[in-house]
Design a protein around this motif. Structure first.
Motif, PDB file in Angstrom:
ATOM      1  N   UNK A  73      -6.407  11.132   5.531  1.00 46.47           N
ATOM      2  CA  UNK A  73      -5.494   9.983   5.545  1.00 46.47           C
ATOM      3  C   UNK A  73      -6.233   8.662   5.765  1.00 46.47           C
ATOM      4  N   UNK A  78       3.584   0.905   2.889  1.00 48.82           N
ATOM      5  CA  UNK A  78       3.308  -0.057   3.959  1.00 48.82           C
ATOM      6  C   UNK A  78       3.417  -1.475   3.428  1.00 48.82           C
ATOM      7  N   UNK A 118      -8.556   8.020  -3.383  1.00 50.10           N
ATOM      8  CA  UNK A 118      -7.143   7.892  -3.772  1.00 50.10           C
ATOM      9  C   UNK A 118      -6.623   9.241  -4.270  1.00 50.10           C
ATOM     10  N   UNK A 157      -5.727  11.375  -1.589  1.00 53.20           N
ATOM     11  CA  UNK A 157      -4.547  10.885  -0.859  1.00 53.20           C
ATOM     12  C   UNK A 157      -4.874  10.044   0.369  1.00 53.20           C
ATOM     13  N   UNK A 158      -6.077   9.525   0.448  1.00 55.38           N
ATOM     14  CA  UNK A 158      -6.380   8.586   1.534  1.00 55.38           C
ATOM     15  C   UNK A 158      -5.475   7.362   1.404  1.00 55.38           C
ATOM     16  N   UNK A 159      -4.918   6.936   2.528  1.00 56.62           N
ATOM     17  CA  UNK A 159      -4.073   5.737   2.524  1.00 56.62           C
ATOM     18  C   UNK A 159      -4.744   4.600   3.293  1.00 56.62           C
ATOM     19  N   UNK A 160      -5.220   4.892   4.503  1.00 63.57           N
ATOM     20  CA  UNK A 160      -5.807   3.842   5.348  1.00 63.57           C
ATOM     21  C   UNK A 160      -7.312   3.751   5.090  1.00 63.57           C
ATOM     22  N   UNK A 195       0.880  -1.169   0.000  1.00 68.61           N
ATOM     23  CA  UNK A 195       0.000   0.000   0.000  1.00 68.61           C
ATOM     24  C   UNK A 195       0.915   1.215   0.000  1.00 68.61           C
ATOM     25  N   UNK A 196       0.597   2.197  -0.774  1.00 73.26           N
ATOM     26  CA  UNK A 196       1.446   3.397  -0.758  1.00 73.26           C
ATOM     27  C   UNK A 196       0.686   4.624  -1.254  1.00 73.26           C
ATOM     28  N   UNK A 197       1.179   5.763  -0.820  1.00 73.42           N
ATOM     29  CA  UNK A 197       0.572   7.022  -1.234  1.00 73.42           C
ATOM     30  C   UNK A 197       1.633   8.107  -1.197  1.00 73.42           C
ATOM     31  N   UNK A 198       1.621   8.957  -2.196  1.00 67.92           N
ATOM     32  CA  UNK A 198       2.523  10.112  -2.216  1.00 67.92           C
ATOM     33  C   UNK A 198       1.781  11.293  -1.596  1.00 67.92           C
ATOM     34  N   UNK A 199       2.339  11.791  -0.506  1.00 74.50           N
ATOM     35  CA  UNK A 199       1.688  12.883   0.226  1.00 74.50           C
ATOM     36  C   UNK A 199       2.688  14.013   0.391  1.00 74.50           C
TER      37      UNK A 199
END
Lengths: 101, 397
Positions: B27, A27, B67, B70-73, A16-20
């Motif tokens: 998030x 993760x 997405x 930018x939501x991750x969890x 799981x990944x996201x660019x912030x």
């Protein structure tokens, strides 16, 4: 591990990944471990597509930042090695079913 | 180059939370896919009828918007999520969009094949509701005979797939003494657990479930139980796994000290989406900020007045609670303050009573919350004010 400038990688599809905000949070679900990449690491990460080799990834850094080709390549190889050792990257020719969780 | 590309040092979660709170980035999102359920838990806060659930394509569209934001969890919950026939399709989309995926389920419908499917689509953790280690107690709460046995049978199936399991045990009158059994069960299974003392009104405001709630006095033995303080997960990884053993089984907020003067993550870097597309700051704060069938997630998240209200709450500015001498023992929840007291900024009896119990345990003499003090003096002054005034009433001799 000794990576070469011609090596090609893919992102581990299990992640799981996201660019912030120019930084990337990754993760590994199996271990619930969180990793983070800074802005330049994020540029490399998002550009890894299973086709670009280390030299081409380094060229993206040269184009965007004030850095020599040699330094960019050395840093890129170092990052790729670290990401591979953490199982966040796989060789591009690895089957996706071989993704490590 | 600003700095060489590298992995940053841990701990990361607090930094990530601080950063996302600062810029109000969503998030963490709790997405209920259905309110339908195959159990009928006596304390449940949901209406299980389907009043027009989001379609598969609507769910996928929402995931794409999340997405983008930018939501991750991402936590999928219900109702019982496996009652959605398109659940796998929704998971496929979530995987494609690189979310970190957790589920909340009663696990009745988890088979070996489904556990394998969850693994294939990147599910990291499943939280399972267990009310007791005794089938008679558990099944009387779910109203489904054999439900404990079926829920527990799913756990090794998930563990075999390296999916983390967490037990959630809401405590109520019917299972108050069962917590030790659930703790032992979790220990035996090698999984973390959470005991939840919160029984909430239904989302429509009906206070029916509160009849099952244990009084603060009756919770004293649990609050004093040293075993609970000593326990918890041994996982050194994500902070959300290291949550306290007494907490919320319902909300999906991320525990952290990074919220500083904010009550919690709700509306700051987390929110809740209902099966009908309503967006709330939290499942325990059912003030609809907007509906995703009528507006984009981004518009609701950034512009809805309901989120502004929540974001403006500061712990140090609460009109009553900020002056409370036992505030440090209190776990006031803004959502419950609204649901139980009708005031986002207000105090409510349950939080005050629990804080007083905790303060008493910690050695504070005759602890009383600021709100209880005020209520008491208010009652006294009210008593005084209703005394007949000689100016208005005839004096009877």
């Amino acid at each position: 591990m000794n990576l070469t400038a011609n090596g090609v990688w893919q992102r581990n599809p299990a992640l799981a990944w996201r660019e912030i905000d120019d930084e990337t949070v990754i993760i590994s679900p199996g271990e619930s471990v969180m990793h983070e990449l800074n802005d330049t690491g994020s540029l490399v990460w998002r550009s890894i597509d299973g086709h670009r080799n280390a030299e081409e990834l380094a060229a993206l850094l040269v184009a965007r930042y004030d850095v020599t080709r040699e330094t960019a390549l050395a840093d890129t190889l170092s990052l790729l090695e670290e990401l591979t050792s953490r199982k966040l990257l796989l060789p591009a020719d690895a089957p996706s079913g071989g993704a490590v969780r | 180059m600003s700095s060489p590309p590298q992995l940053a040092a841990t701990p990361l979660m607090d930094r990530l939370i601080a950063r996302t709170v600062r810029i109000n980035l969503p998030l963490s999102v709790h997405f209920d896919l259905t309110y339908r359920c195959n159990e009928r838990c006596i304390h449940c806060y949901l209406d299980h009828e389907d009043h027009g659930e989001l379609s598969t394509s609507e769910c996928v569209d929402i995931l794409e918007q999340l997405a983008q934001s930018k939501t991750l969890f991402l936590t999928f919950s219900g109702g019982e999520i496996f009652l959605r026939r398109d659940f796998e399709e929704i998971l496929v989309a979530a995987r494609r969009l690189h979310f970190d995926i957790s589920l909340k389920s009663n696990a009745l419908l988890i088979t070996a094949e489904r556990a394998e499917m969850l693994k294939r689509h990147g599910v990291r953790r499943v939280q399972i509701s267990v009310y007791s280690a005794e089938p008679g107690v558990h099944d009387a709460i779910t109203k489904v005979p054999g439900s404990l046995q079926r829920s527990l049978a799913a756990i090794p199936l998930l563990q075999r797939q390296d999916i983390q399991v967490k037990l959630a045990c809401p405590l109520m009158k019917q299972n108050l003494l069962a917590y030790r059994g659930v703790m032992a069960l979790a220990e035996r299974l090698g999984v973390p657990y959470v005991l939840d003392m919160t029984i909430t009104p239904m989302m429509d405001g009906n206070h029916g479930p509160l009849e099952h709630r244990v009084s603060a006095d009756a919770l004293l033995p649990i609050l004093q139980d040293e075993a609970l303080r000593a326990c918890g997960t041994r996982s050194p990884a994500l902070r959300e796994n290291a949550s306290p053993v007494i907490g919320s089984a319902v909300s999906s907020v991320i525990e952290s000290s990074a919220y500083d003067d904010l009550p919690c993550s709700a509306g700051h870097n987390s929110c809740y989406i209902s099966p009908y597309g309503d967006v709330y700051a939290c499942v325990q704060l059912p003030i609809a900020a907007g509906n995703l069938r009528a507006a984009s997630f981004e518009k609701i998240w950034k512009q809805a007045p309901a989120f502004d209200r929540v974001r403006n709450v500061r712990e140090t500015a609460l009109p009553i609670c900020s002056h409370c001498e036992i505030r440090s023992y209190c776990e006031r929840c803004p959502g419950l303050a609204w649901m139980e007291g009708g005031d986002l900024l207000g105090a409510y009896d349950r939080a005050c009573s629990l804080a007083e119990q905790k303060a008493r345990i910690a050695g504070v003499r005759s602890p009383m919350s600021a709100w209880h003090e005020r209520t008491l003096s208010g009652r006294n002054s009210q008593e005084a004010s209703v005394r007949p005034s000689p100016k208005l009433l005839p004096v009877v001799n």
